[in-house]
Design a protein around this motif. Sequence first.
Motif, short mmCIF file in Angstrom:
data_model
loop_
_atom_site.label_atom_id
_atom_site.label_comp_id
_atom_site.label_asym_id
_atom_site.label_seq_id
_atom_site.Cartn_x
_atom_site.Cartn_y
_atom_site.Cartn_z
N THR A 45 63.64 100.89 -23.27
CA THR A 45 64.35 100.32 -22.30
C THR A 45 65.85 100.86 -22.13
OG1 THR A 45 65.18 98.90 -24.06
CG2 THR A 45 63.28 98.19 -22.83
N PRO A 47 68.61 103.09 -20.75
CA PRO A 47 69.01 104.10 -19.63
C PRO A 47 69.66 105.31 -20.08
CG PRO A 47 70.72 102.12 -19.74
CD PRO A 47 69.61 102.22 -21.15
N ASP A 48 69.84 106.48 -19.17
CA ASP A 48 70.31 107.23 -19.56
C ASP A 48 71.93 107.06 -19.62
OD1 ASP A 48 68.11 109.17 -19.30
OD2 ASP A 48 68.50 109.50 -17.06
N PHE A 61 76.49 103.40 -22.11
CA PHE A 61 75.23 102.75 -21.55
C PHE A 61 75.61 101.82 -20.46
CE2 PHE A 61 74.18 104.61 -25.28
CZ PHE A 61 72.84 105.58 -25.40
N ARG A 62 75.30 101.98 -19.41
CA ARG A 62 75.78 101.03 -18.37
C ARG A 62 74.47 100.18 -18.01
NH1 ARG A 62 80.40 102.15 -16.16
NH2 ARG A 62 81.17 104.34 -16.34
N CYS A 63 74.57 98.70 -17.55
CA CYS A 63 73.62 98.03 -17.23
C CYS A 63 72.70 98.51 -16.11
CB CYS A 63 74.17 96.58 -16.68
SG CYS A 63 72.81 95.58 -16.19
N PRO A 64 71.46 98.59 -16.07
CA PRO A 64 70.94 99.03 -15.15
C PRO A 64 70.84 98.25 -13.81
CG PRO A 64 69.34 98.70 -17.05
CD PRO A 64 70.79 98.33 -17.37
N GLN A 66 73.46 97.19 -12.80
CA GLN A 66 74.76 97.53 -12.15
C GLN A 66 75.95 96.37 -12.20
OE1 GLN A 66 74.07 99.55 -8.37
NE2 GLN A 66 73.06 101.52 -9.38
N THR A 70 79.00 97.48 -20.09
CA THR A 70 78.78 98.78 -20.67
C THR A 70 78.71 98.59 -22.17
OG1 THR A 70 81.00 99.43 -20.90
CG2 THR A 70 79.98 100.30 -18.80
#
Length: 127
Positions: A45, A47-48, A61-64, A66, A70
């Motif tokens: 789960t 994200p890049d 890592f940012r919330c997918p 948006q 972070t």
Amino acid sequence: MTDDRDDDGLDELLAAMQAAADPTVPELLAQIDRARQAPPPEVTTIPDPEMVFGAETLARFRCPLQCGWTHEEPVGDGPLRVILPADWSLEDLNSALCLDAEVRALAFRTNVEQAIDEHFRQRHPEI
């Protein structure tokens, strides 16, 4: 004019020179073959990340979704934790370094996944 050289001996000499110059080629080919046959990596789960370089290198890592959230996780934190026997070999060193890398990677992944899970529970409970 004819060439009276012994071509059979030349072929053997060239083969021996190539083997001496590249002794790891068969092993590299075997590793490539094993990699092709390996199962795909686990689904995650995570994200890049965005890499943040400074006094300490961080993976952000940012919330997918948006939402602005972070999570930052240190990369390569701390000294290596490697224990070797007194009569260690290169194979022992390789195994110890690989084990340390696996432990660090698991801890990193666990920390990031827990942070993302907690964020989604608190901020996006509908998902």
